[in-house]
Scaffold this active site. Structure first.
Site, PDB file in Angstrom:
ATOM      1  N   THR A 114       0.943  -1.151  -0.033  1.00  0.00           N
ATOM      2  CA  THR A 114       0.090   0.099  -0.154  1.00  0.00           C
ATOM      3  C   THR A 114       1.029   1.043  -0.042  1.00  0.00           C
ATOM      4  OG1 THR A 114      -1.981   1.156   1.295  1.00  0.00           O
ATOM      5  CG2 THR A 114      -0.497  -0.232   2.486  1.00  0.00           C
ATOM      6  N   GLU A 115       0.679   2.264  -1.067  1.00  0.00           N
ATOM      7  CA  GLU A 115       1.724   3.128  -1.176  1.00  0.00           C
ATOM      8  C   GLU A 115       1.960   4.075  -0.124  1.00  0.00           C
ATOM      9  OE1 GLU A 115      -0.890   2.511  -2.989  1.00  0.00           O
ATOM     10  OE2 GLU A 115      -2.248   4.265  -3.732  1.00  0.00           O
ATOM     11  N   ASN A 116       0.991   4.098   1.035  1.00  0.00           N
ATOM     12  CA  ASN A 116       1.306   5.134   2.027  1.00  0.00           C
ATOM     13  C   ASN A 116       2.470   4.459   3.132  1.00  0.00           C
ATOM     14  OD1 ASN A 116      -0.965   3.258   2.602  1.00  0.00           O
ATOM     15  ND2 ASN A 116      -1.258   4.064   4.469  1.00  0.00           N
TER      16      ASN A 116
ATOM     17  N   SER B 234       8.397   4.301  -0.763  1.00  0.00           N
ATOM     18  CA  SER B 234       7.474   3.479  -1.356  1.00  0.00           C
ATOM     19  C   SER B 234       7.015   3.695  -2.929  1.00  0.00           C
ATOM     20  CB  SER B 234       6.113   4.137  -0.668  1.00  0.00           C
ATOM     21  OG  SER B 234       4.756   3.196  -0.910  1.00  0.00           O
TER      22      SER B 234
END
Lengths: 238, 228
Positions: free
Chosen positions: B53-55, B95
């Site tokens: 998840t990009e966060n 990320s």
């Protein structure tokens, strides 16, 4: 003697001037330094350019700063959330400027700002409206768009643990933009749940070395932004 | 008189299942917000898939059970999630290095429109009164080698979402690898659309009628017993 600890959030945000560029960490509520933002609302600096992934929820934190008309421009990737009420209203009235940046480009522009890289080429946004007017260059047969670094006068960041040197450890996905924002500001201001003695943080586990941090303040029980939003609280507290 | 009503098309969970079937063991996968999130529930037994998840989390687990939500553990949709044993946290620049640097194998995204050449529009309707928001979509399509789109074949008002050319602002050009709709699975190959599988009760002709770009049938096209 190096001691970056200050006693209050108010003291931490002292000196933020009108027209400053201020980076604010967080991905939604995760990692958002709510107490520092509220101290900035109290402090009252105006005409700020804010760099943050989102544009605030409800009427607290970043949304309160915008609602208090202290922000003239926001640089972000995702200003829309389900409970974002303040930004859309002010934006539709044309009273805040929005620079929309792809999320990875935003992170890299901030990283570059802190790392002494003035600009870089990225494949993200090529052939889209967000690349309009920007230089495009081909490397190995593929197009890339030139993006410029972002630097800030101040960064407001939330972490979990720090010490008087300003070494930082974060908590889970609240880390997000914190480390790159610490690097990119002239003055980095951090709120931490805990301030520990030097040596208590394993040097192997330091995420942000203290060289990137200038002021730390302990906020041992930070507000839960989503709870404040659910309770329809407003800052300044009414 | 034939009174049996034949089922036409796939349900949302069947669509998610179709995507899950194509996610291989050991893949690093980023799932977009909304329908793509459903895919995680359908990965076949015996496959280990790592969700990014990009966060800032690799090894995202299930949605947090009521009472265990942690506001500092969220996914890209800002939902409270969990982390699996073996998970890792990292900052945003790292990320997106995973994304842009080609380290994530597959991403699954929603779409407003996909063109015959694989152009994707999924971030802006272009309406002035809508607040534009792009998030990580442009970085994902630029950096992830396999971009899967999961979407209804047509809009609620019946307009084709697979079109000759996108009229909405683009997320990326020539980026989509495969499209999973309620009516078919379609590959984008050499800037052409090849039907890989037709949903139950859907004929190629009916599918073509609901598609704004030319479709191609192949020897390998899988069907589900429709009358030819």
């Amino acid at each position: 003697m190096i001691n970056k600890i200050v006693d209050s959030a108010a003291e931490a945000v002292a000196g933020i001037f009108d027209g400053a560029t201020v980076m604010i960490s967080g991905f939604g509520e995760a990692g958002s330094p709510v107490e520092l933002i509220h101290a900035l609302v109290d402090q009252g600096a105006k005409n700020l350019t804010v760099v943050s992934n989102n544009a605030g929820s409800g009427h607290v934190g970043l949304a309160a700063l915008i609602e208090n008309r202290q922000v003239s421009k926001i640089i972000c990737s995702f200003p829309r959330t389900t409970i974002s009420v303040v930004f859309p209203e002010i934006y539709r009235r044309g009273e805040i400027e929005l620079e929309l940046v792809p999320q990875g480009t935003l992170a890299e522009r901030i990283r570059a700002g802190g790392a002494g890289i003035p600009a870089f080429y990225t494949p993200a946004s090529v052939n889209t409206p967000l690349a309009e007017g920007k230089e495009v260059r081909s490397f190995n047969g593929r197009d890339y768009v030139l993006e410029h670094a972002i630097k800030a006068d101040f960064s407001l960041v939330k972490c979990h643990t720090t010490d008087k040197f300003g070494n930082l450890v974060y908590n889970k996905t609240a880390r997000n933009f914190g480390p790159v924002m610490c690097m990119a500001a002239k003055t980095t201001i951090v709120q931490a749940r805990r301030i520990v003695e030097l040596g208590e943080i394993d040097p192997e586990c330091v995420v942000t070395p203290g060289i990137f941090v200038h002021r730390v303040v302990e906020v041992s029980n930070p507000a839960d932004e989503s709870k404040l939003v659910a309770e329809e609280r407003r800052y300044p507290w009414t | 008189m034939d009174i049996t009503t034949q089922k036409v098309g796939w349900s949302s969970s069947e669509m998610a299942q179709n995507v899950a079937r194509d996610i291989y063991d050991g893949a690093y996968v980023n799932l977009g917000i909304g329908m793509p999130e459903m895919v995680a529930g359908f990965i076949p037994e015996g496959r280990e898939v790592i969700y990014h998840t990009e966060n800032g989390l690799l090894g995202m687990g299930a949605v947090a059970a009521p009472g265990t939500e942690d506001p500092e553990l969220v996914n890209a949709g800002k939902k409270y999630v969990t982390a699996i044993p073996g998970a890792a946290y990292f900052h945003h620049a790292d990320s997106f290095a995973m994304i842009r640097g080609g380290h994530i194998d597959i991403c699954v995204l929603g779409a407003y429109q996909v063109s015959a050449e694989g152009d994707l529009a999924n971030w802006s309707t272009g309406n002035a009164e809508d607040i534009p928001a792009v998030g990580g979509a442009m970085d994902l399509v630029a950096g992830v080698p396999s971009v899967f789109v999961i979407t209804k074949h047509c809009t609620k008002s019946g307009e084709a979402k697979i079109v000759k050319e996108c009229s909405y602002p683009l997320t990326g050009k020539k980026v989509v690898s495969r499209i999973y709709t309620d009516l078919a699975i379609i590959d984008v190959l050499n800037e052409k659309l090849f039907v890989r599988e037709l949903a139950p009760g859907v004929t190629f002709e009916a599918l073509q009628q609901q598609t704004g770009a030319e479709l191609h049938l192949t020897q390998q096209t899988k069907t589900h017993g429709e009358k030819k």
